[in-house]
Design an enzyme around this catalytic site. Structure first.
Site, PDB file in Angstrom:
ATOM      1  N   ARG A 156       0.839  -1.193   0.000  1.00 58.99           N
ATOM      2  CA  ARG A 156       0.000   0.000   0.000  1.00 58.99           C
ATOM      3  C   ARG A 156       0.878   1.248   0.000  1.00 58.99           C
ATOM      4  O   ARG A 156       2.083   1.186   0.194  1.00 58.99           O
ATOM      5  CB  ARG A 156      -0.916   0.026   1.232  1.00 58.99           C
ATOM      6  CG  ARG A 156      -0.168   0.088   2.548  1.00 58.99           C
ATOM      7  CD  ARG A 156      -1.013   0.542   3.720  1.00 58.99           C
ATOM      8  NE  ARG A 156      -0.314   0.321   4.982  1.00 58.99           N
ATOM      9  CZ  ARG A 156       0.665   1.078   5.457  1.00 58.99           C
ATOM     10  NH1 ARG A 156       1.115   2.118   4.760  1.00 58.99           N
ATOM     11  NH2 ARG A 156       1.237   0.797   6.617  1.00 58.99           N
TER      12      ARG A 156
ATOM     13  N   GLN B  25       3.376   5.212   5.100  1.00 60.51           N
ATOM     14  CA  GLN B  25       4.549   4.849   5.881  1.00 60.51           C
ATOM     15  C   GLN B  25       4.244   3.662   6.786  1.00 60.51           C
ATOM     16  O   GLN B  25       3.773   2.630   6.324  1.00 60.51           O
ATOM     17  CB  GLN B  25       5.020   6.078   6.670  1.00 60.51           C
ATOM     18  CG  GLN B  25       5.590   7.174   5.784  1.00 60.51           C
ATOM     19  CD  GLN B  25       7.001   6.871   5.320  1.00 60.51           C
ATOM     20  OE1 GLN B  25       7.740   6.120   5.947  1.00 60.51           O
ATOM     21  NE2 GLN B  25       7.387   7.457   4.195  1.00 60.51           N
ATOM     22  N   VAL B  26       4.491   3.802   8.068  1.00 60.15           N
ATOM     23  CA  VAL B  26       4.315   2.698   9.012  1.00 60.15           C
ATOM     24  C   VAL B  26       3.065   2.932   9.859  1.00 60.15           C
ATOM     25  O   VAL B  26       2.764   4.066  10.238  1.00 60.15           O
ATOM     26  CB  VAL B  26       5.561   2.540   9.926  1.00 60.15           C
ATOM     27  CG1 VAL B  26       5.845   3.807  10.704  1.00 60.15           C
ATOM     28  CG2 VAL B  26       5.403   1.353  10.878  1.00 60.15           C
ATOM     29  N   THR B  27       2.332   1.876  10.121  1.00 57.87           N
ATOM     30  CA  THR B  27       1.221   1.952  11.054  1.00 57.87           C
ATOM     31  C   THR B  27       1.142   0.668  11.862  1.00 57.87           C
ATOM     32  O   THR B  27       1.894  -0.287  11.629  1.00 57.87           O
ATOM     33  CB  THR B  27      -0.108   2.250  10.345  1.00 57.87           C
ATOM     34  OG1 THR B  27      -1.076   2.668  11.327  1.00 57.87           O
ATOM     35  CG2 THR B  27      -0.639   1.049   9.588  1.00 57.87           C
TER      36      THR B  27
ATOM     37  N   ALA C 208      -6.314   5.815  10.322  1.00 56.93           N
ATOM     38  CA  ALA C 208      -5.274   5.868   9.290  1.00 56.93           C
ATOM     39  C   ALA C 208      -5.842   5.321   7.988  1.00 56.93           C
ATOM     40  O   ALA C 208      -6.800   4.530   7.992  1.00 56.93           O
ATOM     41  CB  ALA C 208      -4.054   5.057   9.718  1.00 56.93           C
TER      42      ALA C 208
ATOM     43  N   CYS D 278       2.508   6.811  10.778  1.00 53.57           N
ATOM     44  CA  CYS D 278       2.386   7.322   9.406  1.00 53.57           C
ATOM     45  C   CYS D 278       3.554   8.228   9.039  1.00 53.57           C
ATOM     46  O   CYS D 278       3.436   9.097   8.158  1.00 53.57           O
ATOM     47  CB  CYS D 278       1.051   8.037   9.217  1.00 53.57           C
ATOM     48  SG  CYS D 278      -0.365   6.967   9.565  1.00 53.57           S
TER      49      CYS D 278
END
Length: 212
Positions: A72, A75-77, A139, A170
């Site tokens: 996707r 960033q990071v979640t 998010a 994020c």
């Protein structure tokens, strides 16, 4: 009215992240012009996910929580039990939408759910997702392939927020994260899911939604 005017909703319960992700990829790869759109509702065991452009420095201290690199945007979640995850598998060309319009509709669906609970919320064009005064509550991350969307949104309902302190949510250092429970809303996740399905159905212009 045709079968593609309705949204099919599937409640998957608690499922490991990676098999659901692979199933979304398969669904998108194999769908045809007459495949109805689907909305998958799920909770995941604790997992950090890194988007395609994610920078490793935003993953601060994952500890014993697994990390999955996925396809996707963003960033990071973090995903964990008590968070409502909704994956919209939509033919966006058929619905006449671009990516940004789809993002806005999903954000607006969450904003409308929160408004129904008496909570003011908003979106941020520079940092997709939904925010309230106390911080980020939902998010959003999508992938579009062959005109079909997958991935979707993660809405914090009643969960352990501690793992968010192990990342820059994020990609934003110090970003506050909150959830419905902390805002004084005690609705269980199934009530919130039903309200979210109604709003997504309306925002996306479906004639209705049916469970399968």
């Amino acid at each position: 009215m045709t079968s593609v005017d309705k949204l099919i909703v599937r409640d998957l319960g608690l499922r490991d992240y990676e098999p659901v992700w692979r199933a979304m990829q398969d669904f998108t790869a194999n769908r045809g012009p007459d495949t109805p759109d689907e909305l998958w509702l799920v909770q995941h065991p604790p997992v950090f996910t890194l988007g395609q452009a994610a920078k490793p420095e935003h993953l601060l201290a994952p500890g014993d929580i697994p990390v999955v690199q996925i396809d996707r945007g963003g960033q990071v979640t973090y995903h964990g039990p008590g968070q409502l995850v909704a994956y919209l598998l939509a033919d966006i060309r058929r619905r006449g939408l671009g990516v940004q319009a789809l993002v806005r509709k999903l954000e607006q669906a969450i904003i409308e759910v929160l408004a129904g609970y008496g909570i003011e919320a908003w979106a941020d064009r520079e940092a997709p997702g939904v925010y309230v005064e106390a911080g980020k509550i939902a998010a959003l991350g999508l992938r579009i392939k062959r005109g079909g969307s997958y991935h979707g949104l993660a809405f914090n309902i009643d969960m352990d927020l501690e793992p968010f302190s192990r990342i820059n949510p994020c990609g934003h250092p110090g970003m506050a994260v909150t959830q419905l429970k902390n805002l004084g809303i005690s609705h269980d996740i199934h009530r919130v899911a039903a309200d979210l399905v109604s709003q997504i159905t309306r925002e996306m212009g479906y004639t209705g939604a049916s469970s399968d």
